[in-house]
Design a protein around this motif. Structure first.
Motif, PDB file in Angstrom:
ATOM      1  N   GLU A   1       7.805  10.974 -19.662  1.00  0.00           N
ATOM      2  CA  GLU A   1       7.283  11.633 -18.465  1.00  0.00           C
ATOM      3  C   GLU A   1       6.917  10.627 -17.388  1.00  0.00           C
ATOM      4  OE1 GLU A   1       3.677  14.530 -16.953  1.00  0.00           O
ATOM      5  OE2 GLU A   1       4.411  14.730 -19.011  1.00  0.00           O
ATOM      6  N   LEU A   2       6.309   9.518 -17.775  1.00  0.00           N
ATOM      7  CA  LEU A   2       5.963   8.476 -16.811  1.00  0.00           C
ATOM      8  C   LEU A   2       7.212   7.960 -16.118  1.00  0.00           C
ATOM      9  CD1 LEU A   2       3.846   6.593 -15.546  1.00  0.00           C
ATOM     10  CD2 LEU A   2       4.163   5.054 -17.518  1.00  0.00           C
ATOM     11  N   ALA A   3       8.268   7.712 -16.887  1.00  0.00           N
ATOM     12  CA  ALA A   3       9.521   7.217 -16.323  1.00  0.00           C
ATOM     13  C   ALA A   3      10.121   8.215 -15.336  1.00  0.00           C
ATOM     14  CB  ALA A   3      10.519   6.928 -17.443  1.00  0.00           C
ATOM     15  N   LEU A   4      10.162   9.477 -15.717  1.00  0.00           N
ATOM     16  CA  LEU A   4      10.735  10.506 -14.852  1.00  0.00           C
ATOM     17  C   LEU A   4       9.932  10.659 -13.564  1.00  0.00           C
ATOM     18  CD1 LEU A   4      11.614  13.229 -17.518  1.00  0.00           C
ATOM     19  CD2 LEU A   4      13.228  11.748 -16.296  1.00  0.00           C
ATOM     20  N   ARG A   5       8.630  10.562 -13.674  1.00  0.00           N
ATOM     21  CA  ARG A   5       7.782  10.679 -12.483  1.00  0.00           C
ATOM     22  C   ARG A   5       8.028   9.531 -11.506  1.00  0.00           C
ATOM     23  NH1 ARG A   5       2.578  13.346 -12.577  1.00  0.00           N
ATOM     24  NH2 ARG A   5       2.452  14.948 -14.196  1.00  0.00           N
ATOM     25  N   ILE A   6       8.047   8.303 -12.014  1.00  0.00           N
ATOM     26  CA  ILE A   6       8.244   7.141 -11.140  1.00  0.00           C
ATOM     27  C   ILE A   6       9.628   7.179 -10.501  1.00  0.00           C
ATOM     28  CG2 ILE A   6       8.457   4.626 -11.089  1.00  0.00           C
ATOM     29  CD1 ILE A   6       6.302   4.557 -13.306  1.00  0.00           C
ATOM     30  N   HIS A   7      10.639   7.481 -11.302  1.00  0.00           N
ATOM     31  CA  HIS A   7      12.005   7.551 -10.792  1.00  0.00           C
ATOM     32  C   HIS A   7      12.108   8.623  -9.707  1.00  0.00           C
ATOM     33  CE1 HIS A   7      16.317   8.803 -10.995  1.00  0.00           C
ATOM     34  NE2 HIS A   7      16.493   7.498 -11.015  1.00  0.00           N
ATOM     35  N   ARG A   8      11.541   9.785  -9.949  1.00  0.00           N
ATOM     36  CA  ARG A   8      11.588  10.885  -8.975  1.00  0.00           C
ATOM     37  C   ARG A   8      10.874  10.489  -7.678  1.00  0.00           C
ATOM     38  NH1 ARG A   8       9.660  14.501 -12.007  1.00  0.00           N
ATOM     39  NH2 ARG A   8       7.477  14.409 -11.338  1.00  0.00           N
TER      40      ARG A   8
ATOM     41  N   ALA B   1      10.084  -4.335 -20.201  1.00  0.00           N
ATOM     42  CA  ALA B   1      11.473  -3.882 -20.269  1.00  0.00           C
ATOM     43  C   ALA B   1      11.591  -2.421 -19.829  1.00  0.00           C
ATOM     44  CB  ALA B   1      12.007  -4.047 -21.695  1.00  0.00           C
ATOM     45  N   PHE B   2      10.631  -1.610 -20.244  1.00  0.00           N
ATOM     46  CA  PHE B   2      10.623  -0.196 -19.893  1.00  0.00           C
ATOM     47  C   PHE B   2      10.521   0.003 -18.387  1.00  0.00           C
ATOM     48  CE2 PHE B   2       7.660   3.237 -18.723  1.00  0.00           C
ATOM     49  CZ  PHE B   2       8.390   4.358 -19.092  1.00  0.00           C
ATOM     50  N   VAL B   3       9.505  -0.601 -17.772  1.00  0.00           N
ATOM     51  CA  VAL B   3       9.284  -0.332 -16.354  1.00  0.00           C
ATOM     52  C   VAL B   3      10.359  -0.967 -15.487  1.00  0.00           C
ATOM     53  CG1 VAL B   3       7.769  -2.299 -15.761  1.00  0.00           C
ATOM     54  CG2 VAL B   3       7.436  -0.061 -14.667  1.00  0.00           C
ATOM     55  N   ASP B   4      10.904  -2.123 -15.908  1.00  0.00           N
ATOM     56  CA  ASP B   4      12.002  -2.723 -15.147  1.00  0.00           C
ATOM     57  C   ASP B   4      13.239  -1.834 -15.189  1.00  0.00           C
ATOM     58  OD1 ASP B   4      10.442  -4.853 -14.445  1.00  0.00           O
ATOM     59  OD2 ASP B   4      11.434  -6.317 -15.745  1.00  0.00           O
ATOM     60  N   THR B   5      13.473  -1.195 -16.337  1.00  0.00           N
ATOM     61  CA  THR B   5      14.596  -0.261 -16.436  1.00  0.00           C
ATOM     62  C   THR B   5      14.393   0.916 -15.489  1.00  0.00           C
ATOM     63  OG1 THR B   5      15.029  -0.857 -18.742  1.00  0.00           O
ATOM     64  CG2 THR B   5      15.852   1.286 -17.992  1.00  0.00           C
ATOM     65  N   VAL B   6      13.198   1.466 -15.488  1.00  0.00           N
ATOM     66  CA  VAL B   6      12.892   2.614 -14.636  1.00  0.00           C
ATOM     67  C   VAL B   6      13.020   2.247 -13.161  1.00  0.00           C
ATOM     68  CG1 VAL B   6      11.105   4.258 -13.949  1.00  0.00           C
ATOM     69  CG2 VAL B   6      11.391   3.652 -16.359  1.00  0.00           C
TER      70      VAL B   6
ATOM     71  N   ALA C   1       0.830  -1.206   0.000  1.00  0.00           N
ATOM     72  CA  ALA C   1       0.000   0.000   0.000  1.00  0.00           C
ATOM     73  C   ALA C   1       0.867   1.259   0.000  1.00  0.00           C
ATOM     74  CB  ALA C   1      -0.923   0.002   1.221  1.00  0.00           C
ATOM     75  N   VAL C   2       1.983   1.221   0.720  1.00  0.00           N
ATOM     76  CA  VAL C   2       2.923   2.344   0.732  1.00  0.00           C
ATOM     77  C   VAL C   2       3.496   2.560  -0.665  1.00  0.00           C
ATOM     78  CG1 VAL C   2       5.176   3.097   1.584  1.00  0.00           C
ATOM     79  CG2 VAL C   2       3.486   2.171   3.182  1.00  0.00           C
ATOM     80  N   ALA C   3       3.905   1.475  -1.309  1.00  0.00           N
ATOM     81  CA  ALA C   3       4.456   1.578  -2.666  1.00  0.00           C
ATOM     82  C   ALA C   3       3.419   2.137  -3.627  1.00  0.00           C
ATOM     83  CB  ALA C   3       4.939   0.202  -3.138  1.00  0.00           C
ATOM     84  N   ASP C   4       2.173   1.703  -3.477  1.00  0.00           N
ATOM     85  CA  ASP C   4       1.129   2.199  -4.371  1.00  0.00           C
ATOM     86  C   ASP C   4       0.850   3.676  -4.114  1.00  0.00           C
ATOM     87  OD1 ASP C   4      -0.606   1.032  -6.496  1.00  0.00           O
ATOM     88  OD2 ASP C   4      -2.179   1.974  -5.290  1.00  0.00           O
ATOM     89  N   ARG C   5       0.974   4.099  -2.865  1.00  0.00           N
ATOM     90  CA  ARG C   5       0.820   5.523  -2.552  1.00  0.00           C
ATOM     91  C   ARG C   5       1.860   6.348  -3.317  1.00  0.00           C
ATOM     92  NH1 ARG C   5       0.034   8.923   1.855  1.00  0.00           N
ATOM     93  NH2 ARG C   5      -1.893   7.768   2.277  1.00  0.00           N
ATOM     94  N   ILE C   6       3.107   5.874  -3.335  1.00  0.00           N
ATOM     95  CA  ILE C   6       4.169   6.598  -4.045  1.00  0.00           C
ATOM     96  C   ILE C   6       3.836   6.684  -5.532  1.00  0.00           C
ATOM     97  CG2 ILE C   6       6.598   6.507  -4.742  1.00  0.00           C
ATOM     98  CD1 ILE C   6       7.187   5.315  -1.973  1.00  0.00           C
ATOM     99  N   ILE C   7       3.373   5.582  -6.110  1.00  0.00           N
ATOM    100  CA  ILE C   7       2.981   5.595  -7.527  1.00  0.00           C
ATOM    101  C   ILE C   7       1.864   6.611  -7.750  1.00  0.00           C
ATOM    102  CG2 ILE C   7       2.008   4.243  -9.424  1.00  0.00           C
ATOM    103  CD1 ILE C   7       3.318   1.761  -8.127  1.00  0.00           C
ATOM    104  N   GLY C   8       0.895   6.627  -6.837  1.00  0.00           N
ATOM    105  CA  GLY C   8      -0.210   7.567  -6.971  1.00  0.00           C
ATOM    106  C   GLY C   8       0.235   9.010  -6.885  1.00  0.00           C
ATOM    107  N   GLU C   9       1.142   9.305  -5.947  1.00  0.00           N
ATOM    108  CA  GLU C   9       1.640  10.672  -5.799  1.00  0.00           C
ATOM    109  C   GLU C   9       2.391  11.123  -7.046  1.00  0.00           C
ATOM    110  OE1 GLU C   9       4.011  10.601  -2.301  1.00  0.00           O
ATOM    111  OE2 GLU C   9       2.307  10.755  -0.924  1.00  0.00           O
ATOM    112  N   THR C  10       3.185  10.230  -7.601  1.00  0.00           N
ATOM    113  CA  THR C  10       4.035  10.622  -8.727  1.00  0.00           C
ATOM    114  C   THR C  10       3.280  10.701 -10.046  1.00  0.00           C
ATOM    115  OG1 THR C  10       4.726   8.329  -9.112  1.00  0.00           O
ATOM    116  CG2 THR C  10       6.092   9.645  -7.651  1.00  0.00           C
TER     117      THR C  10
END
Length: 234
Positions: A98-105, A154-159, A72-81
């Motif tokens: 943009e999706l990659a930069l948001r998740i990474h940030r 491959a994209f999301v695993d890289t991010v 749930a904590v991890a999903d909160r971070i995804i939601g915030e970003t």
């Protein structure tokens, strides 16, 4: 019912001893704060109960266990970003970037959580939306359904891999992080050309190794996807 969610009737309806009215959001807020301040060991029902002023057993009305809470904590971070992310308003390549930069940030902002959760599958609403958006962008690029899923993986695993790596670096004590960064312009740059000719040839550029390679890796991946995409307007 979404996997991992506790039925509504099991949830607490009265304040804790400290006057806090428990909810999933309140517990997740507390978990984020405790892990950020004290590290992974803080994610225990005992410490959460003490911080919230409630009996630790009350937390089980909202989460099956601490792993359920971690997701749930991890999903909160995804939601915030991803808040405000509108992939339909941009070209598919720009949307993926943009999706990659948001998740990474997002994970860099919570480095101690990233070390625990960047590689997990939350199975919750914000992750559902992020995955749906990412696959949708790749389908819009003209990839077949199978290739869209494969390329998104491959994209999301890289991010997430870079997010976890960079977050782990940020979570190091300041002096250790600085020592690792200095090694490239110090120890490595000082190696002999006789024993390490390739390193000696590029010694002036070795300080580049101290920074994150995330954006460089992202650009390489996006360029590869653009070259392979059936649609050329990315």
């Amino acid at each position: 019912m979404v996997e991992g969610r506790i039925p509504e009737e099991r949830r607490r309806r009265k304040p804790t001893k400290s006057g806090v009215l428990l909810s999933e959001d309140v517990i997740v807020d507390c978990a984020l704060r405790l892990v950020g301040q004290h590290g992974p060991d803080a994610l225990s029902v005992r410490r959460l109960g003490a911080a919230l002023g409630c009996d630790p057993s009350a937390l089980y009305r909202y989460f099956h266990n601490t792993d359920d809470l971690l997701l749930a904590v991890a999903d909160r971070i995804i939601g915030e970003t991803t808040r405000g992310f509108e992939p339909d308003t941009m070209a598919w390549r720009d949307g993926l970037r943009e999706l990659a930069l948001r998740i990474h940030r997002g994970y860099r902002e919570h480095p101690r959580v990233a070390a625990l959760a960047a590689y997990r599958v939350t199975r919750r609403v914000h992750e559902f939306r992020a995955v749906d958006a990412g696959i949708g962008l790749l389908r819009r690029a003209g990839f077949s359904d199978e290739d869209a899923v494969r390329h998104y993986s491959a994209f999301v695993d890289t991010v997430l891999g870079h997010a976890a790596l960079d977050a782990a670096h940020l979570a190091l004590p300041v002096e250790r992080r600085a020592a690792d960064d200095r090694a490239w312009e110090g120890v490595y740059a000082g190696l002999s050309a006789e024993t390490h000719p390739q390193l000696a040839a590029v010694r002036g550029h070795l300080p580049l190794m101290a920074g994150s390679s995330f954006e460089a890796a992202l650009d390489l991946l996006l360029s590869a996807l653009a070259a392979a995409a059936p649609t050329r307007d990315g």
